[in-house]
Structure formats: C-alpha cells, structure tokens
Design an enzyme around this catalytic site. Structure first.
Site, PDB file in Angstrom:
ATOM      1  N   ASP A 195      50.871  -0.440  45.612  1.00  0.00           N
ATOM      2  CA  ASP A 195      51.923  -0.860  46.519  1.00  0.00           C
ATOM      3  C   ASP A 195      52.578   0.430  47.034  1.00  0.00           C
ATOM      4  OD1 ASP A 195      53.981  -2.541  47.694  1.00  0.00           O
ATOM      5  OD2 ASP A 195      55.270  -1.862  46.055  1.00  0.00           O
ATOM      6  N   ASP A 208      56.235   0.900  49.018  1.00  0.00           N
ATOM      7  CA  ASP A 208      57.689   1.014  48.859  1.00  0.00           C
ATOM      8  C   ASP A 208      58.120   0.585  47.460  1.00  0.00           C
ATOM      9  OD1 ASP A 208      57.895   1.827  51.539  1.00  0.00           O
ATOM     10  OD2 ASP A 208      58.023  -0.242  52.224  1.00  0.00           O
TER      11      ASP A 208
END
Length: 184
Positions: free
Chosen positions: A8, A10
């Site tokens: 992922d 952020d």
C-alpha cells in the site's frame, strides 16, 4: 514464479496527510527506503497497489497522481530500490464522471493484486501484503497471499485489523527482520 511484497502507499510507505498528490507533501516514512532495499536483496519483487479515490472525488487529476508516482519511482530508483510494478485504482462508487464506478480493483477487492500476479508471474503463496488498513489485508486475503501485515504508520489499528493480520508491526521497517527470523 516470483515472490512479491504488495505495498500500500499512503500510511505504509509515506506519511498519510490525506489525499497526497503533490511532491511537496510526499514524505517517506523513516527507514522505509532501507527496508525496501533489504526486501529486494531477499529476493522479493516490490509491487505498489494503491487506492487513489482522490482522483474519483475530483481532489486531484490522474495526471497529477501519475506525475507524483513517477517522481516517487525515480526517488526510490536513485536509492537502489526498483519497484517491479505500480498498480492503482482511481475509482470510487461515489466518485465523479468516468471514475464513478464500483470496480474490482479498489481494495478491499483483490483486482490490483490479481492483475499483478498474472502480469508479473507472482506466486501468491510466497507473497506478502503490507498495508495500514483492513481493506489492504482483505485484498491480500482475497488474492490468497501467504501473509498479511498491518503497519501502525498510517490509520489507527482496529480490532478487526488485528484479528485478520498475520502480523501487526510498528512499521514496514520491521518486516525484513521478521522474515529473516521466520526463515530460520
């Protein structure tokens, strides 16, 4: 078949200030680049899988996202960290225009991971999903990856997240050490 770390963005790689889309607001979390370099040395492909609903919501354009992503990719490459794949979902069910879509790529669905698995010849049974939200882990579970890791560097960890994570780590920085220990 290749083994991979699905990442992922952020809250996992960079500080999540909310809808990060400008270079000036992008800051790698301390130690992340060294950890990614170590994971590469351990033979893992590094594959970014990121929801970018800010595009669908009209907060920033797809071109702005792509410009930031190119800068991020170059910043990593300059420090001997090459991303093997970059996958993103610009959609949201409450988005605007062409991006208003209930798609298969938006996490918690597994579309981005499944696409990467196919295109990059990845063996999910040797691969790991790392993220800061339950949605990240659910995408990993749906793609049948070997391990799902929740990190505390982004959104607050929930009981649900702890319940479905194989590991909850303070940061991705801790992942190489954990993997080396498991290998013994």
């Amino acid at each position: 078949m290749n083994k991979a770390i699905f990442l992922d963005r952020d809250g996992t790689l960079n500080i999540d200030y909310g809808y990060v889309h400008e270079i000036d607001n992008f800051k790698f979390i301390d130690g992340v680049i060294d950890a990614l370099r170590e994971l590469k040395k351990m033979g893992y492909m590094l594959v970014l899988v990121t929801n970018q609903s800010g595009i669908a919501r009209g907060y920033f354009s797809e071109d702005q996202f792509l410009q930031l992503t190119e800068w991020m990719d170059w910043s990593l490459a300059e420090q001997d960290v090459d991303l093997d794949g970059i996958y993103y979902c610009p959609h949201h069910s409450e988005g605007k225009g062409e991006y208003k879509e209930d798609c298969d790529c938006r996490k918690p669905k597994s579309g981005m991971l499944l696409q990467a698995i196919k295109e990059l010849k990845i063996d999910p049974t040797q691969s790991i999903m790392v993220g800061d939200k339950v949605e990240d882990l659910k995408a990993g579970i749906g793609a049948k990856v070997k391990m799902n890791v929740l990190v505390r560097t982004g959104k607050p960890v929930t009981g649900e997240g702890e319940g479905i994570a194989d590991y909850v780590l303070d940061s991705i920085v801790d992942l190489p050490r954990i993997l080396k220990r498991l290998k013994k």
